[in-house]
Design an enzyme around this catalytic site. Structure first.
Site, PDB file in Angstrom:
ATOM      1  N   SER A  71       0.834  -1.203   0.000  1.00 51.23           N
ATOM      2  CA  SER A  71       0.000   0.000   0.000  1.00 51.23           C
ATOM      3  C   SER A  71       0.867   1.250   0.000  1.00 51.23           C
ATOM      4  O   SER A  71       1.636   1.488   0.931  1.00 51.23           O
ATOM      5  CB  SER A  71      -0.909   0.013   1.221  1.00 51.23           C
ATOM      6  OG  SER A  71      -1.560   1.263   1.309  1.00 51.23           O
ATOM      7  N   HIS A  87      -1.066  -1.063  -4.424  1.00 53.75           N
ATOM      8  CA  HIS A  87      -2.362  -0.742  -3.828  1.00 53.75           C
ATOM      9  C   HIS A  87      -2.388   0.749  -3.516  1.00 53.75           C
ATOM     10  O   HIS A  87      -1.522   1.265  -2.811  1.00 53.75           O
ATOM     11  CB  HIS A  87      -2.579  -1.557  -2.550  1.00 53.75           C
ATOM     12  CG  HIS A  87      -3.959  -1.426  -1.981  1.00 53.75           C
ATOM     13  ND1 HIS A  87      -5.047  -2.122  -2.485  1.00 53.75           N
ATOM     14  CD2 HIS A  87      -4.439  -0.658  -0.959  1.00 53.75           C
ATOM     15  CE1 HIS A  87      -6.119  -1.807  -1.787  1.00 53.75           C
ATOM     16  NE2 HIS A  87      -5.780  -0.919  -0.856  1.00 53.75           N
ATOM     17  N   ASP A 120      -4.602   3.720  -1.910  1.00 55.09           N
ATOM     18  CA  ASP A 120      -5.739   4.064  -1.050  1.00 55.09           C
ATOM     19  C   ASP A 120      -6.111   5.528  -1.227  1.00 55.09           C
ATOM     20  O   ASP A 120      -5.303   6.422  -0.949  1.00 55.09           O
ATOM     21  CB  ASP A 120      -5.381   3.828   0.423  1.00 55.09           C
ATOM     22  CG  ASP A 120      -5.325   2.355   0.767  1.00 55.09           C
ATOM     23  OD1 ASP A 120      -6.335   1.667   0.564  1.00 55.09           O
ATOM     24  OD2 ASP A 120      -4.269   1.894   1.233  1.00 55.09           O
ATOM     25  N   MET A 137      -8.638   8.470   0.024  1.00 50.38           N
ATOM     26  CA  MET A 137      -9.552   8.831   1.109  1.00 50.38           C
ATOM     27  C   MET A 137      -9.959  10.293   0.963  1.00 50.38           C
ATOM     28  O   MET A 137      -9.121  11.136   0.627  1.00 50.38           O
ATOM     29  CB  MET A 137      -8.880   8.643   2.464  1.00 50.38           C
ATOM     30  CG  MET A 137      -8.277   7.281   2.686  1.00 50.38           C
ATOM     31  SD  MET A 137      -7.491   7.221   4.311  1.00 50.38           S
ATOM     32  CE  MET A 137      -6.645   5.658   4.195  1.00 50.38           C
ATOM     33  N   HIS A 145      -8.204   1.643  -4.442  1.00 58.12           N
ATOM     34  CA  HIS A 145      -9.252   1.428  -3.433  1.00 58.12           C
ATOM     35  C   HIS A 145      -9.834   2.794  -3.073  1.00 58.12           C
ATOM     36  O   HIS A 145      -9.177   3.608  -2.426  1.00 58.12           O
ATOM     37  CB  HIS A 145      -8.617   0.734  -2.223  1.00 58.12           C
ATOM     38  CG  HIS A 145      -9.514   0.601  -1.041  1.00 58.12           C
ATOM     39  ND1 HIS A 145      -9.026   0.288   0.215  1.00 58.12           N
ATOM     40  CD2 HIS A 145     -10.853   0.738  -0.896  1.00 58.12           C
ATOM     41  CE1 HIS A 145     -10.038   0.243   1.076  1.00 58.12           C
ATOM     42  NE2 HIS A 145     -11.141   0.525   0.418  1.00 58.12           N
ATOM     43  N   MET A 175     -11.976   5.012  -0.963  1.00 58.38           N
ATOM     44  CA  MET A 175     -12.687   5.196   0.308  1.00 58.38           C
ATOM     45  C   MET A 175     -13.285   6.592   0.293  1.00 58.38           C
ATOM     46  O   MET A 175     -12.890   7.487   1.042  1.00 58.38           O
ATOM     47  CB  MET A 175     -11.718   5.020   1.482  1.00 58.38           C
ATOM     48  CG  MET A 175     -11.271   3.591   1.677  1.00 58.38           C
ATOM     49  SD  MET A 175     -10.054   3.441   3.003  1.00 58.38           S
ATOM     50  CE  MET A 175      -8.559   3.355   2.044  1.00 58.38           C
ATOM     51  N   MET A 230     -12.150  -5.423   4.528  1.00 57.76           N
ATOM     52  CA  MET A 230     -11.352  -4.580   5.417  1.00 57.76           C
ATOM     53  C   MET A 230     -11.159  -5.323   6.736  1.00 57.76           C
ATOM     54  O   MET A 230     -12.128  -5.736   7.371  1.00 57.76           O
ATOM     55  CB  MET A 230     -12.057  -3.245   5.675  1.00 57.76           C
ATOM     56  CG  MET A 230     -12.149  -2.330   4.468  1.00 57.76           C
ATOM     57  SD  MET A 230     -10.544  -1.898   3.739  1.00 57.76           S
ATOM     58  CE  MET A 230      -9.704  -1.142   5.137  1.00 57.76           C
ATOM     59  N   ASP A 288      -7.239  -6.207   3.555  1.00 61.15           N
ATOM     60  CA  ASP A 288      -6.539  -4.932   3.749  1.00 61.15           C
ATOM     61  C   ASP A 288      -6.668  -4.484   5.204  1.00 61.15           C
ATOM     62  O   ASP A 288      -7.769  -4.224   5.679  1.00 61.15           O
ATOM     63  CB  ASP A 288      -7.153  -3.879   2.814  1.00 61.15           C
ATOM     64  CG  ASP A 288      -6.423  -2.536   2.873  1.00 61.15           C
ATOM     65  OD1 ASP A 288      -5.456  -2.406   3.636  1.00 61.15           O
ATOM     66  OD2 ASP A 288      -6.851  -1.618   2.147  1.00 61.15           O
TER      67      ASP A 288
END
Length: 216
Positions: free
Chosen positions: A9, A34, A36, A38, A67, A69, A138, A176
């Protein structure tokens, strides 16, 4: 039998040396990147967006797993795919029209994943499991790196595996949160296909060696 895939990540990377850390992943035994994303609304933290994604696209030589979020992810999936995402995962909890969003991602040429928060039951995926390419469970509450692994995840892996098999789905199972060299082999044995590791990789003395150990 599916391969054990490791997806470091970038949330845990050194952003002052992002190209260096991306090159390390390129040269390691890692399989995916990966990413992330947010927004500070769906989760209580803000990570990064398109400028960082451009850097990832420029230097990454492996599969890019994004991913989201964020609230209203459907508004942004096209731009992430344009900027190199090979797979885009959206949260069940953030997607009002999940079926439409999954098929929209796939129509743009990317793989589509659905993500479940720790408190969301696997049975909520019954009507979408045949359509998705990946289920991301998650194993911490999303929003921050470095959290403790939630042990109930093993039960959810088994339930997800049953749901995949009973619906003739080809979806992979990704985990994850709190993944490290102590629980990686147990997670693979339980039925996981892809493990996301952030702090375990980037805070290690030898990130490349840690990635090797995660695959054993």
């Amino acid at each position: 039998m599916k391969t054990k895939l490791i997806a470091p990540s970038l949330l845990a990377a050194d952003f002052g040396n992002l190209q260096r850390d991306i090159e390390m992943i390129n040269n390691s035994q890692a399989d995916w990147f990966h990413v992330d994303v947010m927004d500070g609304r769906f989760v209580p933290n803000i990570s990064f967006g398109f400028p960082v994604m451009k850097t990832v696209q420029q230097y990454a030589k492996k599969f890019i797993d994004v991913h989201l979020m964020i609230v209203e992810p459907e508004k942004y999936v096209e731009e992430f795919i344009d900027q190199g995402a090979d797979l885009v995962s959206v949260h069940y909890e953030a997607c009002t029209h999940l079926h439409r969003t999954i098929h929209h991602i796939q129509s743009l040429g990317a793989k589509a994943g659905v993500v479940l928060n720790p408190s969301t039951p696997v049975l909520m995926l019954e009507d979408i499991i045949a359509d998705v390419d990946l289920v991301l469970l998650m194993s911490v509450n999303p929003g921050f790196g470095g959290q403790k692994f939630i042990e109930n995840t093993y039960k959810k892996i088994a339930e997800t595996k049953d749901l995949i098999l009973s619906n003739n789905s080809t979806a992979l199972i990704e985990i994850d949160g709190g993944v490290n060299i102590d629980n990686a082999s147990k997670l693979f044995e339980a039925g996981a296909d892809v493990l996301v590791a952030g702090n375990a990789v980037f805070s290690a003395e030898s990130p490349e060696r840690t990635i090797e150990l995660l695959k054993i």
